[in-house]
Design a protein around this motif. Sequence first.
Motif, PDB file in Angstrom:
ATOM      1  N   LEU A 616       0.878  -1.172   0.000  1.00 54.58           N
ATOM      2  CA  LEU A 616       0.000   0.000   0.000  1.00 54.58           C
ATOM      3  C   LEU A 616       0.914   1.221   0.000  1.00 54.58           C
ATOM      4  CD1 LEU A 616      -2.723   1.396   0.137  1.00 54.58           C
ATOM      5  CD2 LEU A 616      -2.659   1.155   2.635  1.00 54.58           C
ATOM      6  N   ASP A 617       0.950   1.912  -1.117  1.00 54.72           N
ATOM      7  CA  ASP A 617       1.832   3.071  -1.283  1.00 54.72           C
ATOM      8  C   ASP A 617       0.962   4.272  -1.634  1.00 54.72           C
ATOM      9  OD1 ASP A 617       3.693   4.980  -1.941  1.00 54.72           O
ATOM     10  OD2 ASP A 617       4.794   3.750  -3.384  1.00 54.72           O
ATOM     11  N   ILE A 618       0.814   5.196  -0.677  1.00 51.77           N
ATOM     12  CA  ILE A 618      -0.015   6.382  -0.916  1.00 51.77           C
ATOM     13  C   ILE A 618       0.813   7.661  -0.827  1.00 51.77           C
ATOM     14  CG2 ILE A 618      -2.180   5.306  -0.213  1.00 51.77           C
ATOM     15  CD1 ILE A 618      -1.834   6.663   2.518  1.00 51.77           C
ATOM     16  N   ARG A 619       2.118   7.535  -1.034  1.00 50.02           N
ATOM     17  CA  ARG A 619       2.947   8.739  -1.084  1.00 50.02           C
ATOM     18  C   ARG A 619       2.544   9.566  -2.304  1.00 50.02           C
ATOM     19  NH1 ARG A 619       8.694   5.877  -1.125  1.00 50.02           N
ATOM     20  NH2 ARG A 619       7.480   4.610  -2.581  1.00 50.02           N
ATOM     21  N   GLY A 620       2.421  10.848  -2.133  1.00 53.93           N
ATOM     22  CA  GLY A 620       2.006  11.699  -3.241  1.00 53.93           C
ATOM     23  C   GLY A 620       0.502  11.799  -3.388  1.00 53.93           C
ATOM     24  N   SER A 621      -0.248  11.191  -2.492  1.00 51.11           N
ATOM     25  CA  SER A 621      -1.705  11.292  -2.529  1.00 51.11           C
ATOM     26  C   SER A 621      -2.165  12.383  -1.563  1.00 51.11           C
ATOM     27  CB  SER A 621      -2.351   9.955  -2.143  1.00 51.11           C
ATOM     28  OG  SER A 621      -2.246   9.748  -0.751  1.00 51.11           O
ATOM     29  N   GLY A 622      -3.476  12.644  -1.549  1.00 55.26           N
ATOM     30  CA  GLY A 622      -4.033  13.617  -0.630  1.00 55.26           C
ATOM     31  C   GLY A 622      -4.634  12.978   0.605  1.00 55.26           C
ATOM     32  N   VAL A 623      -4.369  11.696   0.830  1.00 51.20           N
ATOM     33  CA  VAL A 623      -4.923  10.976   1.976  1.00 51.20           C
ATOM     34  C   VAL A 623      -4.317  11.530   3.269  1.00 51.20           C
ATOM     35  CG1 VAL A 623      -5.110   8.733   3.120  1.00 51.20           C
ATOM     36  CG2 VAL A 623      -5.330   8.884   0.637  1.00 51.20           C
ATOM     37  N   GLU A 624      -5.179  11.849   4.243  1.00 48.88           N
ATOM     38  CA  GLU A 624      -4.719  12.416   5.507  1.00 48.88           C
ATOM     39  C   GLU A 624      -4.842  11.442   6.671  1.00 48.88           C
ATOM     40  OE1 GLU A 624      -6.998  15.940   6.053  1.00 48.88           O
ATOM     41  OE2 GLU A 624      -6.027  17.022   4.395  1.00 48.88           O
ATOM     42  N   LYS A 625      -5.592  10.360   6.458  1.00 48.13           N
ATOM     43  CA  LYS A 625      -5.849   9.458   7.577  1.00 48.13           C
ATOM     44  C   LYS A 625      -6.105   8.050   7.042  1.00 48.13           C
ATOM     45  CE  LYS A 625      -9.006   8.999  11.537  1.00 48.13           C
ATOM     46  NZ  LYS A 625     -10.176   9.605  12.250  1.00 48.13           N
ATOM     47  N   LEU A 626      -5.567   7.038   7.735  1.00 48.91           N
ATOM     48  CA  LEU A 626      -5.827   5.650   7.369  1.00 48.91           C
ATOM     49  C   LEU A 626      -6.958   5.108   8.228  1.00 48.91           C
ATOM     50  CD1 LEU A 626      -2.286   4.028   6.933  1.00 48.91           C
ATOM     51  CD2 LEU A 626      -3.765   5.040   5.203  1.00 48.91           C
ATOM     52  N   PRO A 627      -7.890   4.357   7.628  1.00 48.23           N
ATOM     53  CA  PRO A 627      -9.006   3.798   8.404  1.00 48.23           C
ATOM     54  C   PRO A 627      -8.535   2.682   9.340  1.00 48.23           C
ATOM     55  CG  PRO A 627      -9.091   3.035   6.128  1.00 48.23           C
ATOM     56  CD  PRO A 627      -8.011   4.064   6.186  1.00 48.23           C
ATOM     57  N   PRO A 628      -9.186   2.486  10.476  1.00 51.83           N
ATOM     58  CA  PRO A 628      -8.785   1.439  11.430  1.00 51.83           C
ATOM     59  C   PRO A 628      -8.801   0.035  10.840  1.00 51.83           C
ATOM     60  CG  PRO A 628     -10.317   2.980  12.457  1.00 51.83           C
ATOM     61  CD  PRO A 628     -10.296   3.312  10.993  1.00 51.83           C
ATOM     62  N   SER A 629      -9.652  -0.196   9.838  1.00 55.77           N
ATOM     63  CA  SER A 629      -9.749  -1.552   9.277  1.00 55.77           C
ATOM     64  C   SER A 629      -8.468  -2.008   8.613  1.00 55.77           C
ATOM     65  CB  SER A 629     -10.909  -1.625   8.270  1.00 55.77           C
ATOM     66  OG  SER A 629     -10.615  -0.884   7.093  1.00 55.77           O
ATOM     67  N   ILE A 630      -7.508  -1.108   8.457  1.00 51.59           N
ATOM     68  CA  ILE A 630      -6.241  -1.503   7.846  1.00 51.59           C
ATOM     69  C   ILE A 630      -5.551  -2.591   8.667  1.00 51.59           C
ATOM     70  CG2 ILE A 630      -4.768   0.214   9.014  1.00 51.59           C
ATOM     71  CD1 ILE A 630      -3.334   0.588   6.324  1.00 51.59           C
ATOM     72  N   GLY A 631      -5.902  -2.663   9.943  1.00 52.34           N
ATOM     73  CA  GLY A 631      -5.323  -3.689  10.801  1.00 52.34           C
ATOM     74  C   GLY A 631      -5.679  -5.105  10.391  1.00 52.34           C
ATOM     75  N   HIS A 632      -6.672  -5.261   9.503  1.00 47.99           N
ATOM     76  CA  HIS A 632      -7.074  -6.599   9.038  1.00 47.99           C
ATOM     77  C   HIS A 632      -6.185  -7.115   7.908  1.00 47.99           C
ATOM     78  CE1 HIS A 632     -11.357  -5.423  10.508  1.00 47.99           C
ATOM     79  NE2 HIS A 632     -10.630  -5.937  11.492  1.00 47.99           N
ATOM     80  N   LEU A 633      -5.300  -6.277   7.402  1.00 42.45           N
ATOM     81  CA  LEU A 633      -4.477  -6.668   6.244  1.00 42.45           C
ATOM     82  C   LEU A 633      -3.296  -7.516   6.713  1.00 42.45           C
ATOM     83  CD1 LEU A 633      -4.488  -3.256   4.308  1.00 42.45           C
ATOM     84  CD2 LEU A 633      -6.031  -5.213   4.045  1.00 42.45           C
ATOM     85  N   GLN A 634      -3.569  -8.768   6.961  1.00 36.88           N
ATOM     86  CA  GLN A 634      -2.566  -9.649   7.558  1.00 36.88           C
ATOM     87  C   GLN A 634      -1.469 -10.088   6.595  1.00 36.88           C
ATOM     88  OE1 GLN A 634      -2.392 -10.595  11.040  1.00 36.88           O
ATOM     89  NE2 GLN A 634      -3.567  -8.699  10.826  1.00 36.88           N
ATOM     90  N   LYS A 635      -1.583  -9.733   5.300  1.00 31.67           N
ATOM     91  CA  LYS A 635      -0.514 -10.040   4.342  1.00 31.67           C
ATOM     92  C   LYS A 635       0.241  -8.796   3.900  1.00 31.67           C
ATOM     93  CE  LYS A 635      -2.668 -14.223   2.491  1.00 31.67           C
ATOM     94  NZ  LYS A 635      -3.143 -14.945   1.262  1.00 31.67           N
ATOM     95  N   LEU A 636      -0.084  -7.635   4.494  1.00 37.45           N
ATOM     96  CA  LEU A 636       0.564  -6.385   4.095  1.00 37.45           C
ATOM     97  C   LEU A 636       2.038  -6.415   4.503  1.00 37.45           C
ATOM     98  CD1 LEU A 636      -0.274  -3.692   2.706  1.00 37.45           C
ATOM     99  CD2 LEU A 636      -0.302  -2.683   4.990  1.00 37.45           C
ATOM    100  N   VAL A 637       2.901  -6.237   3.514  1.00 38.44           N
ATOM    101  CA  VAL A 637       4.350  -6.271   3.733  1.00 38.44           C
ATOM    102  C   VAL A 637       4.941  -4.874   3.718  1.00 38.44           C
ATOM    103  CG1 VAL A 637       6.553  -7.131   2.822  1.00 38.44           C
ATOM    104  CG2 VAL A 637       4.518  -8.571   2.728  1.00 38.44           C
TER     105      VAL A 637
END
Length: 918
Positions: A616-637
């Motif tokens: 998950l690469d959001i560098r250069g985006s306008g995203v200011e906050k990550l949602p809590p559900s990101i904790g479910h991404l058990q394969k995120l490297v």
Amino acid sequence: MAGAIVSASTGVISALLPKLSMFIEQEYKLQKGVKSNIAFLVAELSSMHTLLVKLASNEERLDVQLKDWRNKVRELSYDIEDCIDRFMHKMSKEDAGVNLLKKTISMIEKIWARHKIANLIDELKARVKEEGHRRKRYKYDDQAANFSQVIQIDPRLPALYVEARRLVGIDGPREKIIEFMENDDNGHQLKVVSIVGFGGLGKTTLANQVYHKTKGQFDCSCFVPVSRNPNVAKILANMLKDLESPFDPSHDERQLIDKLRAFLQDKRYFVVVDDIWSTQAWELVKSALPENNLNSRIITTTRITDVATSCCSSLAGYVHNIQPLSDQQSQQLFSKRVFGDTSECPPYLQEISHRILEKCHGLPLAIITIASLLAGKSNKDQWEQVYNSINSAFSHQGMRDILLLSYYDLPCNLKTCLLYLSMYPEDHRIDREELTWRWIAEGFITEVRGQSVEQTAESYFNELVNRSLIQPINIQYDGKAEACRVHDIVLELIVSLSAEENFACIVEEKSYSGSGHKIRRLSVQTEHVGDEVMKKIMDKLSQVRSISFYGLQEQPISHLQELHHLRVLYFYYDVGCNQHIKCIGSLFQLKCLIISSYDVTELPEDIGNMRNLQTLDIRGSGVEKLPPSIGHLQKLVRLLVEPEVELPDEIGDLLALQELLCAGIFSTNLLEALRQLTKLKTLDMDVPNREQLGRDRGRYEEALKLSVTVMGNHGLQSVKIYDYNDLLREEHVDLLCSTSPCLRKLDVKGDGIARFPKQVGSLVNLTYLELKFLRIQQEDLCIIGGIPALLICKLYVLDAPDERLTIRSQLFQCLKEFDYINICYGGGLEMLFLQEAMPKLQRLFLKFRAQETGSNMGFEFSFEHLASLEHIQVIIWREDATRSRVEAAEAAIRGAVSSHPGRPTLNLGYERQGLEGP
């Protein structure tokens, strides 16, 4: 498993076979006969896969009929995998915690899914049977076993017969090679020059010119081509024939080698071995060339860097990297070929000729090809037509044949990775890590024993560089390229091959010339896509696996959330894509999501449903906050964000996370959560300022101390911490170093670090060090200089040293770059490099205040003992400095550089403020 899981030649059969076998073993309560049908698919596809592998290794020999069968089987494998994936996803949905109505609906959906999969398997079985019958009917296996050994005309042959007067830019390289050959300072030893470079740069031409100019100085000589699939016995026989030595044509390789060695043993010989593709071929040819100490010479040419290095590894010699023509040389060659030896380009055609030559990038083969299309044309409109169709001109058969030699020589997995580069626009800077993780997401990389999948992908990248098929950009301290570009001519080849193989669909300039096949990969490389074009694309996107958008200014794809087979989604400076991002949480197969668009301001709340997401690469985006559900991404490297992005405490649940970049760790809870990331290898974090912490400062400091200890014990390899307040202390850094023996890169900048952290000296694996602290002392330099593996050292010092700084002998034995940034007031600056210090240093960067030239302590530099120094960059900070101080500083630097025996290049600049590095 040998080879790639997903391949341009064999489709997804390698990945599909174990998936089908597992499908049979799972308890899915399938309808009667389904399991036996799947077993049939496994058996048939296994047999087909064996044949596809044979075809992949002989790709250039396939006729139209064989290619058509291969393509249909390949597409069939995609369809079967997509079918299985959708079914398994539906059956794996959990019903826990839902009410009775939803459970009932879910049960009905699963029953329907079982019925549907049974019908689909029947249809797929019929298609597999059809292709199996066709295979037997046309005896494809017999054809694969008996590919004709047709000898084709060598596309490099004309290079041997080019007259010297028609060549441009060859005099300098030719004379340099001849000078090396004529020098006998090694006591009459055998010498080798290996010319290496991209196909079409003129390696054969250069070798041939040296050969004809100097062969009269030797007792005997020969010019022997090797080629991709060498017949060694024939090569050796041709050498004997050219050397005019009698031999028996029935002799085997060993007898021919013995004959050559006996003939050459007492002669001063000159041999050119042209177009070597493997070290094995070189070793065989070399075994026939004795080291007779008679000043014999060998020239080899190759496209592969490792082969060139191998040619010179055991003999006196050097690798000559052939370079593209300069702008002036390109214009000269172009004018000669278009207008003749005595004519120049007329003024009204000069502007268009410059534009044409920019596309050729100094490649002689490209210039000659375009020139041949323009010869005899004097109308500017005709030239504009050629320029507008320059990509098709690059597909000119002679040029294509030369480049195809490199492509066909690639193993199957590297062919697939190379074709994927067609997804990037022309002249695009392709980040190495982004590319390799996209390969991984697509399934192109198979783990090799003893290597992680990332290391294997990186070796693929390096091999493409090694084979001169991609151009490395910004080679770093550890020898790794930060990025790469693809030469326009190579890009044109792989785009055309990609289209032929239905590997990727490229949309440019509102045009789409797609075939009737489903689109597997889509790259939109235009700002506007017309409605008609988009409708054609949408009709074929149901099974797309990779989508890249570049510079769109409208909403690109409707129903993006329905593309359930998508593995890679990439937005690059797109406008109007925010609405689509909000509804992509249903993309359960997605493995790589890259957003570089400020138009995207938020991620979907249900992003946690992307259970297969790796990057998950959001560098250069306008995203200011990550949602809590990101904790479910058990394969995120890999999680790559901007420092301003607010991270939830659930980051601590990402147990597979290995890389966390540019993260603002601005809460104590989040800092404590990092301790749970036991697989974290790379950490790049910013520390909060006092206003952000408020009364929580003390607790944060304690948490920081414990967190760096815990994370260090987990095996951190790269750490970057920026603290522009005074939270971070030298004891924190010491603690990190003492608990992180695996650290290879350490970059810490903290205004609160008063002294140099002594424990840095214990990091025996450290190759990169960047530190900002208050004051440096002589003993600190001794500690740093004793780190055995250190390659790059960058020191930012805020206060003046109170003693002369001396780099002593036996220190910094491996260092290649040394940066010293000092903006102190009133302390002066003396830095002396003693003999045998920094023996491998190539680059030196200095930054200091001009005022220091007037200090009582003194101002002096001494560089002359840095034997390997090639480049010096100096920035003089002239804030509050008089003109005389600036001139004195400049004079001191120029004097020190001029006294260096190696005459390194000097880049001298000025700044008014700042503590930035180079």
